[in-house]
Design a protein around this motif. Structure first.
Motif, short mmCIF file in Angstrom:
data_model
loop_
_atom_site.label_atom_id
_atom_site.label_comp_id
_atom_site.label_asym_id
_atom_site.label_seq_id
_atom_site.Cartn_x
_atom_site.Cartn_y
_atom_site.Cartn_z
N ALA A 231 0.83 -1.20 0.00
CA ALA A 231 0.00 0.00 0.00
C ALA A 231 0.87 1.24 0.00
CB ALA A 231 -0.92 -0.01 1.23
N ILE A 232 1.92 1.21 0.80
CA ILE A 232 2.76 2.40 0.90
C ILE A 232 3.53 2.62 -0.39
CG2 ILE A 232 4.76 3.33 2.10
CD1 ILE A 232 3.56 2.15 4.63
N ARG A 233 3.92 1.51 -1.05
CA ARG A 233 4.58 1.67 -2.34
C ARG A 233 3.64 2.34 -3.34
NH1 ARG A 233 6.91 -4.01 -3.13
NH2 ARG A 233 8.63 -3.99 -1.64
N SER A 234 2.38 1.89 -3.31
CA SER A 234 1.42 2.48 -4.24
C SER A 234 1.20 3.95 -3.92
CB SER A 234 0.08 1.75 -4.18
OG SER A 234 0.25 0.43 -3.79
N LEU A 235 1.16 4.27 -2.63
CA LEU A 235 0.95 5.67 -2.25
C LEU A 235 2.12 6.53 -2.69
CD1 LEU A 235 -0.58 5.29 1.31
CD2 LEU A 235 -1.68 6.23 -0.70
N LEU A 236 3.31 5.97 -2.60
CA LEU A 236 4.49 6.73 -3.02
C LEU A 236 4.43 7.00 -4.51
CD1 LEU A 236 6.94 7.85 -1.67
CD2 LEU A 236 8.17 5.77 -2.18
N GLU A 237 4.04 5.97 -5.26
CA GLU A 237 3.89 6.14 -6.70
C GLU A 237 2.82 7.17 -7.01
OE1 GLU A 237 5.91 4.74 -8.73
OE2 GLU A 237 4.94 5.76 -10.41
N PHE A 238 1.74 7.12 -6.22
CA PHE A 238 0.66 8.10 -6.39
C PHE A 238 1.18 9.50 -6.14
CE2 PHE A 238 -3.75 9.20 -6.52
CZ PHE A 238 -3.90 10.26 -5.66
N LEU A 239 2.00 9.62 -5.11
CA LEU A 239 2.56 10.94 -4.77
C LEU A 239 3.41 11.46 -5.94
CD1 LEU A 239 3.10 13.11 -2.63
CD2 LEU A 239 4.91 11.71 -1.74
N ARG A 240 4.19 10.54 -6.54
CA ARG A 240 5.04 10.97 -7.64
C ARG A 240 4.21 11.46 -8.82
NH1 ARG A 240 8.14 6.11 -6.90
NH2 ARG A 240 9.90 6.57 -5.52
N ARG A 241 3.07 10.77 -9.05
CA ARG A 241 2.30 11.13 -10.25
C ARG A 241 1.30 12.23 -9.97
NH1 ARG A 241 0.46 5.26 -12.48
NH2 ARG A 241 2.48 4.22 -12.26
N ASP A 242 1.21 12.67 -8.71
CA ASP A 242 0.15 13.61 -8.37
C ASP A 242 0.39 14.98 -9.00
OD1 ASP A 242 -0.80 15.65 -5.78
OD2 ASP A 242 -2.20 14.30 -6.78
N GLN A 243 -0.72 15.61 -9.41
CA GLN A 243 -0.61 16.86 -10.14
C GLN A 243 -1.13 18.06 -9.37
OE1 GLN A 243 0.80 17.01 -13.04
NE2 GLN A 243 1.01 14.80 -13.36
N SER A 244 -1.39 17.93 -8.10
CA SER A 244 -2.07 19.05 -7.44
C SER A 244 -1.13 20.25 -7.26
CB SER A 244 -2.60 18.61 -6.08
OG SER A 244 -1.63 17.88 -5.39
N GLU A 245 -1.76 21.41 -7.08
CA GLU A 245 -1.02 22.67 -7.06
C GLU A 245 -0.60 23.10 -5.66
OE1 GLU A 245 -0.57 24.64 -10.07
OE2 GLU A 245 -1.01 22.61 -10.77
N THR A 246 -1.35 22.68 -4.68
CA THR A 246 -1.05 23.15 -3.32
C THR A 246 -0.78 21.96 -2.41
OG1 THR A 246 -3.33 23.03 -2.62
CG2 THR A 246 -2.58 25.11 -3.57
N ILE A 247 -0.16 22.27 -1.29
CA ILE A 247 0.13 21.20 -0.32
C ILE A 247 -1.16 20.66 0.26
CG2 ILE A 247 1.22 20.70 1.88
CD1 ILE A 247 3.57 21.91 1.06
N LEU A 248 -2.11 21.56 0.51
CA LEU A 248 -3.38 21.10 1.07
C LEU A 248 -4.07 20.16 0.11
CD1 LEU A 248 -4.82 21.60 3.68
CD2 LEU A 248 -6.17 23.35 2.58
N GLY A 249 -4.03 20.54 -1.18
CA GLY A 249 -4.62 19.68 -2.19
C GLY A 249 -3.93 18.33 -2.23
N LEU A 250 -2.62 18.38 -2.08
CA LEU A 250 -1.85 17.13 -2.08
C LEU A 250 -2.29 16.24 -0.94
CD1 LEU A 250 0.57 15.89 -3.57
CD2 LEU A 250 2.02 16.88 -1.84
N ARG A 251 -2.41 16.83 0.25
CA ARG A 251 -2.83 16.04 1.41
C ARG A 251 -4.21 15.46 1.19
NH1 ARG A 251 -0.23 16.06 6.44
NH2 ARG A 251 -2.11 15.19 7.31
N GLU A 252 -5.09 16.29 0.65
CA GLU A 252 -6.46 15.81 0.37
C GLU A 252 -6.41 14.59 -0.53
OE1 GLU A 252 -9.15 17.78 2.46
OE2 GLU A 252 -9.87 16.89 0.60
N ASN A 253 -5.64 14.72 -1.61
CA ASN A 253 -5.54 13.61 -2.55
C ASN A 253 -4.98 12.37 -1.89
OD1 ASN A 253 -6.54 15.24 -4.48
ND2 ASN A 253 -4.65 15.46 -5.65
N MET A 254 -3.99 12.57 -1.02
CA MET A 254 -3.39 11.41 -0.34
C MET A 254 -4.40 10.72 0.56
SD MET A 254 -0.31 11.13 -1.37
CE MET A 254 0.50 10.10 -0.22
#
Lengths: 303, 540
Positions: A27-50
């Protein structure tokens, strides 16, 4: 949604590719990959997506470990303040930390194995429950240390996971015997110690594990046999169940059942809760802990 | 522990004549200083005595005892005077004293400076202080790490020791600040005390502590007098209520305070507070929460920078007190309710005992959040506090049942959870609460019913206690006299020589009976209290 589906596919691919990996690590590997591919503009948006991503993963695999691993991952990458004003720099820092975290937890099973195998004496008879990769590692280490011991495994219905464990143990040339779930009380007087894995370790120091563990713990207490639990530290979860009913439903049943079935009372729960008073010691990559020390470690991890 | 007092009787009179000692008496840090100094003085005296007869004293014994003493110097304190004969611990403390290093810690330097100032001040006022010898004979400081402080018993658990009582009387007499006649009155005990609790005070409500106080009580602020009376008559009861009342009264005191000339607010105000605190503890022994609040206030006061103007300083202190009440009590109870409501599910039958403001608040909040549950209120004599809880819950509309504690095992099979309040949480995980709580936890454990204790973190206390005897509170024994059908059988209990009435207020519950403690920091097991204390100390 598109991202969610891709995430789940990646997760499933991870598990298929490496069946030995802990579901939380996948799961954590997938989340890391998700983080790499994530396109959000703000940190808050990033956290939301995570957080959304973690929830998607929990829907796929409803085990406690995925939930706890995900939460710890999120805390670990955003633990210290991210001062860089540039988002991409922040993201790189987070990805770095994420990889560090992943590396740490990939090693944790080995650490636990090293800690625990010394508690298995020559000629010991061990009882274990269902199929746990950590317990397998421990027994592997003990066998590599040229110790002679026999293992009793419970069948662990409804998925007969115990039989799979027995096969794996036979490959390691360890004498193993499969017993019925109902025969735990019968076999308890023969065994010297009980070692089980855990799906989650809760704040009180108790564990959540495959159904039947609680029974085994009660029997071992009655016979005064030590009851050891082996678990990696990413399984520490911020739950505090008071009794069996207090464990949230989303952990008790598999993800498919939660989605399809209407009346959960008709279903058999897959896990149960073992209170800390029945556990002798917990072996984690943070060290050998008594159940009351788990809360201290959790406070350190989370506060 | 009695040993240390025994020595005090025949040794130096540490009757805290010095004003700075009074101030430091309740300041924890100061307590250690004074104890340390007293210990050092004792050691010096002993050394003098020993040097006379001790030429042949086995030096090897000293050395090995020295090694033994360093890890366990509390041993000398725990030996009673009867075992004084054992020279080993005496050797140990002496040799440790002999091994004193000349290095002084900052706190000791400060204390010495204060002592010098005070001795100058008192000699100016022409008072006879026996404590001058303690100022002059101040021994070299032993670093704290080498010599952990030997804990002395607080005076309120030494009521059966006549020397301690004499010391207290002298101390209360001397708590005068440039006034000759007014002093903090010493309340006398009432009635026969059960021997197991003879070391505690037992006061009667009919003789209030203000009987002997002179008017105008220039030493004691009138709002403090009022507060003390409210405590002693039981008008203000309950841990939170007492702390909040205390803090509000201190706000008033600070408001009315004016710094005398040539004095610093940060030092003088703390001195002024000490007789108030003594008076309040005479009215009713301080609770752990009050103790923590007082510690906080004293710390805040002593942190006021000296260049701060008086009005500004007073405003700052008042703001501090307000924020303390807000954070530690009001907001904490909101946080605790949030966690506790997660644990209340529909269909629950919740058992509560007595009247805990926190538990009542939680239940009312849960009811507002539309949880379906009913409550069983357990009550006990003589306080019958459960009636107050019952009144509050019924007013909200919660379905309640009321039983006395004797019906506990009858009602427990119906119960799904037990919610208890706490007076204090001790450092070893024991819960100190109203008498009867331990019984409820025990029976609940036997029926496998989860027991949840709700407690704010400001009630966490560094004390360690494993039984309810060593430190407790004895209430008025006349409360136990009940009149039924016009007859009160115990009315003349004092005339019967072998009869004692025991009205205990607190008891101590071991952590094995408690499943969960809900604090404002979250849900923790009972054994994790020392971790929280450690984390809190690091924060401060």
């Amino acid at each position: 949604l598109e991202d969610g589906r891709k995430l789940v596919e990646y997760f499933r691919a991870q598990i298929r590719g490496d069946p030995d990996v802990a579901s939380a690590v996948a799961a954590i590997r997938s989340l890391l990959e998700f983080l790499r591919r994530d396109q959000s503009e703000t940190i808050l948006g990033l956290r939301e997506n995570m957080t959304q991503a973690i929830r998607r993963l929990e829907e796929t695999d409803s085990s406690v470990a995925v939930s706890s691993g995900g939460e710890l991952f999120l805390r670990f990458i955003s633990l210290t303040s991210l001062e860089h004003p540039d988002l991409s720099q922040c993201k790189n820092v987070m990805i770095e930390r994420g990889e560090l975290f992943l590396k740490k937890i990939s090693l944790s099973r080995g650490k636990v194995g090293k800690l625990c195998h010394t508690f298995i004496k020559d000629g010991a008879k061990i009882l274990t429950h269902s199929s746990s990769r950590v317990v397998l590692k421990v027994l592997e280490n003990a066998a590599a240390d040229n110790k002679r011991f026999t293992v009793y495994v419970t069948e662990s219905q409804p998925d007969s996971a115990g039989k799979r464990m027995a096969q794996k143990l036979r490959k390691l040339n360890i004498p193993v015997m499969v017993v019925l779930d109902a025969a735990v009380g019968y076999i308890m007087e023969k065994v010297d110690l009980v070692i089980v894995g855990a799906e989650g370790v809760v704040e009180s120091g108790g564990v959540i594990n495959k159904i039947g563990t609680y029974q085994m713990a009660v029997c071992s207490k009655a016979h005064n046999k030590p009851f050891y639990v082996v678990a990696e530290s990413f399984k520490f979860v911020r739950l505090y169940p008071l009794n069996q009913q207090d464990v949230p439903d989303r952990f008790k049943y598999t993800a498919d059942i939660l989605k399809t079935v209407k009346d959960l009372n008709q279903e058999h729960p897959m896990i149960d809760y073992t209170p800390p008073s029945l556990i002798t010691l917990l072996f984690t990559d943070l060290g050998v802990l008594t159940p009351s020390a788990v809360s201290d470690e959790l406070i350190k991890l989370y506060l | 522990m009695a040993d240390s007092d025994g020595r005090q009787v025949d040794g130096v009179n540490h009757a805290t004549g010095k004003i700075y000692r009074l101030k430091l008496f309740f300041n924890n840090e100061g307590k250690e200083l004074t104890k340390e100094e007293k210990q050092r003085l004792r050691k010096e005296k002993k050394q003098h005595k020993k040097n006379k007869k001790d030429d042949k004293g086995p030096p090897e014994k000293e050395k090995e005892k020295e090694k033994a003493s360093v890890p366990a110097p509390s041993k000398p304190a725990t030996q009673s005077p009867a075992h004084k004969a054992a020279p080993a611990p005496v050797h140990a403390s002496e040799s440790a004293a002999a091994a004193e290093k000349p290095a002084k810690s900052k706190a000791e330097l400060r204390a010495e400076r204060r002592a010098r100032q005070d001795s100058e001040r008192t000699s100016k006022h022409g008072k006879k202080e026996g404590g001058q010898q303690s100022a002059s004979s101040k021994p070299k400081a032993t670093p704290n790490e080498l010599q952990p402080v030997v804990k002395r018993l607080p005076e309120h658990v030494q009521v059966d020791d006549p020397a301690a009582l004499k010391k207290l009387a002298k101390k209360l007499e001397r708590q005068q600040v440039r006034q000759i006649h007014s002093h903090v009155p010493l309340r006398s005990d009432y009635g026969y005390k059960v021997s197991l609790f003879s070391h505690l005070h037992q006061y009667s409500r009919k003789s209030p502590p203000t009987l002997q106080i002179s008017i105008p009580a220039t030493v004691i602020h009138p709002s403090i007098v009022r507060l003390g009376l409210q405590y002693s008559q039981g008008i203000i009861a309950g841990s939170n209520a007492r702390s909040v009342a205390l803090l509000h009264t201190f706000k008033q005191v600070i408001q009315d305070y004016s710094t005398p000339p040539n004095e610093e607010l940060s030092r003088d105000l703390v001195n002024k507070l000490s007789p108030y605190i003594s008076f309040l503890s005479q009215c009713r022994p301080l609770s752990a929460s009050m103790g923590n609040a007082i510690k906080y206030i004293k710390k805040e006061i002593s942190n006021i920078p000296s260049q701060c103007k008086e009005e500004e300083a007073k405003g700052k202190l008042q703001a501090c007190i307000d924020s303390y009440i807000n954070e530690k009590i009001i907001l904490a109870s909101e946080a605790i309710s949030k966690y506790a409501i997660e644990k209340i599910s529909d269909g629950d039958v919740i058992l509560v005992y007595g009247c805990s403001s926190l538990v009542n608040h939680i239940l009312c909040k849960a009811f507002e959040k539309q949880r379906k549950f009913r409550v069983i209120v357990v009550d006990s004599r003589p306080r019958l506090e459960g009636r107050e809880a019952l009144r509050r819950l019924v007013k909200k509309g919660i379905r309640c049942t009321y039983v006395l504690i004797s019906a506990l095992s009858y009602i427990l099979p119906e119960v799904s959870k037990v919610f208890l309040g706490a007076h204090a949480l001790l450092a070893n995980g024991y819960v100190m609460s109203r008498v009867g709580t331990s019984q409820i936890a025990l029976v609940a454990k036997a029926y496998n019913v989860p027991v949840l204790v709700c407690c704010e973190t400001y009630k966490f206390c560094e004390r360690v206690q494993t039984d309810s005897f060593v430190s407790n509170e004895l209430d008025d024994p006349d409360d136990l006299i009940v009149t039924r059908n016009g007859k009160s059988h115990l009315e003349n209990w004092q005339t019967v020589k072998s009869l004692g009435l025991l009205n205990l207020v607190y008891d101590v519950t071991p952590p094995d009976f408690v499943d969960l403690v809900i604090t404002d920091l979250g849900m923790i097991p009972c054994t994790s209290v020392p971790v929280v204390l450690r984390v809190k100390n690091v924060d401060q």
